[in-house]
Structure formats: C-alpha cells, structure tokens
Design an enzyme around this catalytic site. Structure first.
Site, PDB file in Angstrom:
ATOM      1  N   SER A   1       3.794 128.426  74.223  1.00  0.00           N
ATOM      2  CA  SER A   1       3.060 127.186  73.984  1.00  0.00           C
ATOM      3  C   SER A   1       3.149 126.800  72.516  1.00  0.00           C
ATOM      4  O   SER A   1       3.307 127.674  71.652  1.00  0.00           O
ATOM      5  CB  SER A   1       1.590 127.358  74.359  1.00  0.00           C
TER       6      SER A   1
ATOM      7  N   TYR B   1      -6.246 131.608  72.699  1.00  0.00           N
ATOM      8  CA  TYR B   1      -5.072 131.270  73.491  1.00  0.00           C
ATOM      9  C   TYR B   1      -3.840 131.228  72.579  1.00  0.00           C
ATOM     10  O   TYR B   1      -2.793 131.782  72.889  1.00  0.00           O
ATOM     11  CB  TYR B   1      -5.295 129.908  74.158  1.00  0.00           C
TER      12      TYR B   1
END
Lengths: 245, 466
Positions: free
Chosen positions: A138, A151
């Site tokens: 990501s 995250y």
C-alpha cells in the site's frame, strides 16, 4: 503466470485479478477465510475460463499451516509459477492506539503472515529458478502518518522485506513485485467517503497483471500515486510532524 | 453516499437515500431505519428504482458467474451480473439472451424485477419466461429457491415484482442458440400509422425481431411516419464471413461529457434530429448484415446519453394498448405528444400473446408505444397525465419501469393482480414508486398534486416549478 496461488482470494482486488487470470485460462489455487464466499469466487473463475480451479478455506493468521498450503497448491496445480498475496486488514487506527492486541492483529495479518508465506514460496521458487511473487502492499507504507501508522507500518515492513527478498532472488530469476495501490473502492473502504482519487478494483487488477507480466519491482497503481507519494515523502520531517495527514 | 444513485431519467431527484453494497450471498440484509430496495445499474427511468428516505441495496458488487452449461445454454449467475457481462461470456460460445431490452447495462436481477421485453416479444414473450430458478432473500432472513415447481407463488410474484418481494441472490437463465453474432436486418419505410399495422402483420411471421421508430413531429396524414426494422439472427453459412472492424463489439469511448443546456433540445432541434434520422436511415433500406451490438443496443454506443436532456432530466412514457383499440388510441397519443412537447425518440412495437408468469408483468397483447420528453415541469407532468388517461380508456397499461407520473388509481386498473401481489411485498422493502402508487393519501394519486406537502419522501416537488 499460468499456475497461480492466490492468497486472500475473496478480497475485492484479488477477485478482480482472478477474473483477468481466469480469462487467460490460468490454473488457480484460491485461498480465503470464508468457505461459502470462496466457493462463489471459485465458480466465477471457472465459468470465466480458468483451466483449473482448486480452493481451500483457511485463516492465514495460522502460520503453521503455510508450508503445507504451498505444498498442496503446487501439487493440485502440477507446479506453481506465480503467487499473489492479497489478504490484509485495514484495522482501526484509534482502536490500535488504545490496544496492543488490535495493533498486533494488524501486524500479524499484514506483515507476519505475508512474511511467513513468502518464506515458503521463496524457497520453492528459488529452487525451481523461476516464478513471480506478487504482493499487494500500500502507499500507506511509504510514510507513517498519524491517521493510519499501524496499517502503514505493517505495509512498510512488508516493503522492506520484499526489497530484501527481491535482492536475494534476483540471481535465481524469480521476480518479486511490490504493488502499491492508493485508495481503492472496496468493501475494506466502504465506510470512507469516496473522491476522485479512488480507483476501482478492476483498474488495480489490470495494473497488477501489467506489473507481473513486466516483472516489475515496485509499482504504484494507478501510476499517479508515484508522484503523490514522492511529494509526501519529500516533506521534511520537521514540517511533516506538524501536519494533519 | 446519498444522492449518487439517480434513475436514468434523473427525475424525480432524491436527496435522502443511503446505499448499502451487497457483496456476498451469505450476508444478511442490513438493519435500516428506512425501507430497503434492491438497485442494480439504475436504468429504470422513473422512481421505481429510487427509495427516498430509505436504503438502496446496490447489487453491482454481487456479480459472480456461477456456472454455464454450454450444452444446454443455461447460465447461473448472481443477480448483479449485467447483461453485458453475460453476452461477453456466452456469445463466443454460440448462445444469446432469450430476450433483451435496448441496453446491455441492466442487471439480471433488474431484468427479472421489471420482467423486461425486447424486439422479439411477439415470438418469445418476456425475460421472466426464461428464468428457470432464482433464490430470494427476505428481510426476515429466510431464503427461498423459487421456480415453477418450488415456491411457485413467490416465483410469479417476484417476476415483474419491482424488487419489492425481497432480494434476488442468483438466477438460472435459459439462453437461446445462435450460429454467429450477426443479424440479418431490413429497414422498411413507413408512410403513416396504417403502414405500421400492415408491415407488422406481414413481417411478424417471418421475423424474430421487429420494432418501429416514428418521427415524433409528423402530423396529419403523415402521423406515424417512420422506419420499420425487422431481422433474424444470421444463418450458419455466414460463419466464415470475414470480420470487419465495424462488425466487432464497439468499445465506444463516446460519452456525453456534461449536461447539455435545456435549450439545446427545442422544437427545432428535435425536428431537425427526426428529419435527419429519417433521411439517413432511409438510405439504409433493404436487407443488410449487422453485428448484434448496434442492432440491439444503438444507444449504448453513447455513454450517459441521458445527459442530453440537461440537468432537469426527462420522462419516459411507455404504454401498451390492446389491438382492438390500438389505432385510435395511438393516433391520439401521438397527436397529443406531437402537439404539446416534441418527443425525441418514439418507438412502436407489437406485443404478442405469449404470457408471462409474473403477476405484475407489464407486456400484454397489443401495441406498445414509448415516448420521451425533456422535463419541463408541470407542463410535462400534465401531458403524462393525459397520456395516462388515454391509455386507461383504451384498456391499456403503463410500464412502471419507465414511469414517474401515472396515477395510483390507474396503476391498480392496469395491474388487476395487484391485490394478490401485495401480501408478497417484503415488509422491510419499498420504493418511491411503490409509496406513490399505494399511499392512502388521495393527493398522491394525481401527479400534479405532488409537491403540495404530502410529506414523506416525495422527491418531486423541488424539481417542479408549479
């Protein structure tokens, strides 16, 4: 990629990628947590032209099952020349800040389980001196931000792991592809208000296959995120830490 | 997440409407304070796909193909799969949809809920006839597999049931075989309405697909002037035909980029379009071979074509009138529409006597006419009300999927099985259309009266300057 192991096959991005692979007639071994949902994804792949579809319901947080899983997939498909790691959780930043248990969950699923799977896969691919490992990371791993650094850290750790793996496997002719999507309109982001920066899972899936076919190293999908993240990485820490991002 | 979902006619506009994507068959329905309504690709024109004050269960994420038997031509898919997706799968393997509407961008669930029809109604009947089975999820959590053999009442209530009986999860559809993706078509000029009846009678025995386009501004002796299209799937000997680029599926990049200003569709431009369309297509008269895509889906080539009507949207009006009264009724409908507001696209076709299993199915023997009108507020609503009245008096019916103006009283008259249907409506489901049609308030029975503070989620008033 003709014989592909797909981990987290019921995720929106994985499903879209599976459809493209199926249309090419690939043989697929699909892994997901929910057996019923995995079953419709498998049927969809078979109907769209996959030459073979096998499936296994499994919680990938169970690291002890990883070695056997890779072995089983290779046997079912008569070898493996590709793997897509697509499972992951977004987690909830606020909950993670309050509780180590929540933080650990995110790190386990996004980083540790991927690292464990990659260990099994890398050894097999290195031995056969061929194959492509594609991992969905990501843009959040590029820089820690207050809004989702847990995250982000799980993905950042993954990125470094993949860099090292790529370095190690280059000699064996194994490609390691890090895919960094930006915002994607999926059930994972259902609660987030959408804007122009959101891409569709189909768009991301096309980018993933392009990167895999081209045996790329690190790609941003859509490509505009390369520029966005370049700018975000370039902000001096002294200024960055005062920003609300 | 609220006002993104409008209907294709973009009227009435809704503001307070939530959306909940349905991703898995295994999910249960969301708990919501307002009513639920399944919503596919939003190609219904009026308010039957809208749910002001409620939640849309959006199904384009419920889009898996579950199986395709190439030998029997039965395809099983989730309800959010589009006809476009099905065609891409089945056409290369020698199958086609048994019945198709004029756009590929509708979902299978929507095609069932509206029991859609196509250019082959006189032969094949409606889409619902080819739905072998489907699974229905109700808000009480119950799941029923429905077919002519199992839960037959639910099967018949749900076909044409406007999405009100529950959420369709998947369906089995029986396809029809084709030899190749081509249609042999023929264009026949029509001088007037009488010619339509003549050409129809003569064409239907030998042609699977028939439809007529009429010049919306032709009046007097020329009323009903137009072009009649008829065709059949091409025979097998054409299989070795060299493919030209124009024959292939057009992945059209053409789109209407923004709302055209309201004045661009005035009497003059509509007249010019109609005249030009007639002349250009007249040149193509006679038989020719055509790829199925432009034949069945001419408007799909221009994405978001509904924007040509401008921000205020437009009305579709489609009715069917029985053969016995058709001539007079059509004359009156066409005259009124030509006089008041010019309609951009006028489509005429006969419906055959092949019946549908659906209780609320719209098609029935007779002639069907579709008209569309840019929204000019009260004036257009008044015209729709007039057309509604003419249809009722002729013993016909109006198509709910294209309606934003019929009266509740007429709705009950058009659909005599309405009372039988009502107990099958899921208590947690409703739509803007359904509330308009069943609301006890007398005010709601007249579209002209909408907007006088009937309260509860009627989206009409803001858009209509009264």
């Amino acid at each position: 990629m003709k014989k592909v192991l797909v981990l987290g096959a019921t995720s929106a991005i994985a499903q879209a990628t599976v459809r493209l692979l199926a249309a090419r007639g690939a043989a697929l071994y699909l892994v997901g947590r929910n057996a019923a949902n995995l079953d419709v994804v498998a049927k969809d792949a078979a109907t769209r032209g996959a030459s073979k579809v096998e499936q296994q319901a499994l919680d990938l947080d169970d690291f002890s099952a990883h070695e056997a899983l890779v072995e089983r997939a290779a046997q079912a498909l008569g070898g493996l020349d590709g793997a897509l790691i697509a499972h992951g959780v977004l987690g909830e930043q606020k909950a993670c800040e309050r509780s180590w248990t929540e933080t650990e969950k995110v790190l386990r699923t996004n980083f540790l389980s991927a690292a464990s799977l990659l260990t099994a896969l890398a050894n097999r691919f290195e031995a056969q001196k061929a194959g492509t490992l594609v991992v969905i990371s990501s843009v959040a791993g590029d820089r820690g931000r207050q809004s989702n650094y847990v995250y982000g850290a799980s993905k950042g750790a993954l990125n470094v792991f993949l860099q090292g793996l790529r370095n190690r496997l280059a000699r064996s002719g194994v490609a390691v592809v890090t895919v960094k999507p930006g915002f994607v309109d999926t059930p994972m982001t259902a609660h987030v208000p959408k804007n122009k920066l959101f891409a569709s899972p189909e768009q991301v899936a096309r980018g993933i296959l392009r990167a895999a076919d081209g045996r790329k190293n690190e790609v941003y999908v859509p490509a505009r995120w390369a520029l966005i993240m370049f700018i975000i990485r370039s902000i001096p820490e002294g200024i960055f830490k005062k920003m609300k991002l | 997440m609220t006002s993104e979902h409008q209907s294709w006619g973009r009227f009435p506009r809704v503001s307070r409407q939530a959306a909940h994507p349905v991703v898995w068959q295994t999910e249960s329905l969301p708990v919501s304070s307002g009513p639920l309504l399944p919503h596919g690709l939003g190609r219904s024109y009026g308010d039957s796909c809208l749910n002001e004050g409620g939640t849309l269960l959006t199904t384009p994420t419920l889009d898996r193909l579950l199986g395709f038997d190439v030998a029997t031509g039965v395809v099983r898919c989730e309800a959010g799969v589009s006809l476009d997706t099905l065609l891409r799968l089945v056409v290369p393997r020698g199958w086609f949809l048994p019945v198709t509407p004029g756009t590929r961008f509708v979902t299978v669930g929507g095609a069932i809920a509206n029991d859609v029809h196509g250019k082959n109604h006189h032969r094949a009947g409606t889409f619902g006839r080819y739905v072998r089975r489907f699974e229905l999820l109700r808000s009480d959590g119950s799941r029923r597999v429905c077919s002519p053999e199992e839960h037959r009442d639910w099967y018949e209530a749900t076909i044409g049931g406007l999405g009100l009986t529950g959420l369709i999860l998947w369906a089995d559809v029986q396809l029809r075989p084709i030899h190749n993706p081509f249609v042999l078509t023929e264009t026949v000029p029509l001088e007037n309405l009488d010619a339509f009846f003549e050409v129809s009678r003569e064409s239907e025995p030998d042609h699977e697909f028939t439809v007529a386009w009429l010049d919306g501004l032709a009046r007097g002796r020329r009323l009903g002037r137009g072009l009649y299209y008829r065709g059949n799937f091409a025979p097998p000997q054409l299989e070795g035909l060299p493919l030209r680029k124009s024959h292939l599926n057009r992945a059209s990049g053409l789109a209407v980029p923004f709302d055209l200003p309201g004045f661009s569709l005035n009497r003059l431009s509509v007249a010019a379009f109609n005249w030009l369309y007639y002349r250009v297509n007249l040149l193509k008269r006679g038989a020719r071979l055509q790829h199925y895509d432009p034949f069945f889906y001419p408007l799909d080539a221009v994405q978001r074509w509904n924007r040509i009507y401008g921000r205020r949207g437009f009305f579709q009006f489609q009715c069917v009138v029985p053969h016995a009264t058709a001539r007079d009724a059509l004359r009156e409908l066409l005259e009124r529409s030509a006089r008041e507001v010019p309609s951009f696209l006028n489509v005429l076709k006969t419906f055959g006597s092949v019946s549908s299993p659906g209780w609320l199915s719209f098609p029935r023997p007779g002639v069907t006419l579709a008209l569309d009108f840019a929204n000019r507020g009260a004036r257009t609503l008044r015209l729709i009300a007039e057309l509604d009245r003419v249809t009722r008096e002729a013993g016909g019916a109006v198509y709910p999927a294209k309606d934003a103006g019929m009266s509740a009283e007429n709705f009950a008259a058009y659909f005599p099985q309405l009372e039988r249907f009502k107990p099958y409506v899921d208590p947690a489901f409703s739509s803007s259309f359904w509330r308009r049609m069943t609301s006890a308030s007398a005010v709601a029975t007249s579209p002209l009266a909408l907007g006088q503070g009937t309260g509860e989620g009627v989206g009409v008033p803001a858009a209509v300057p009264l």
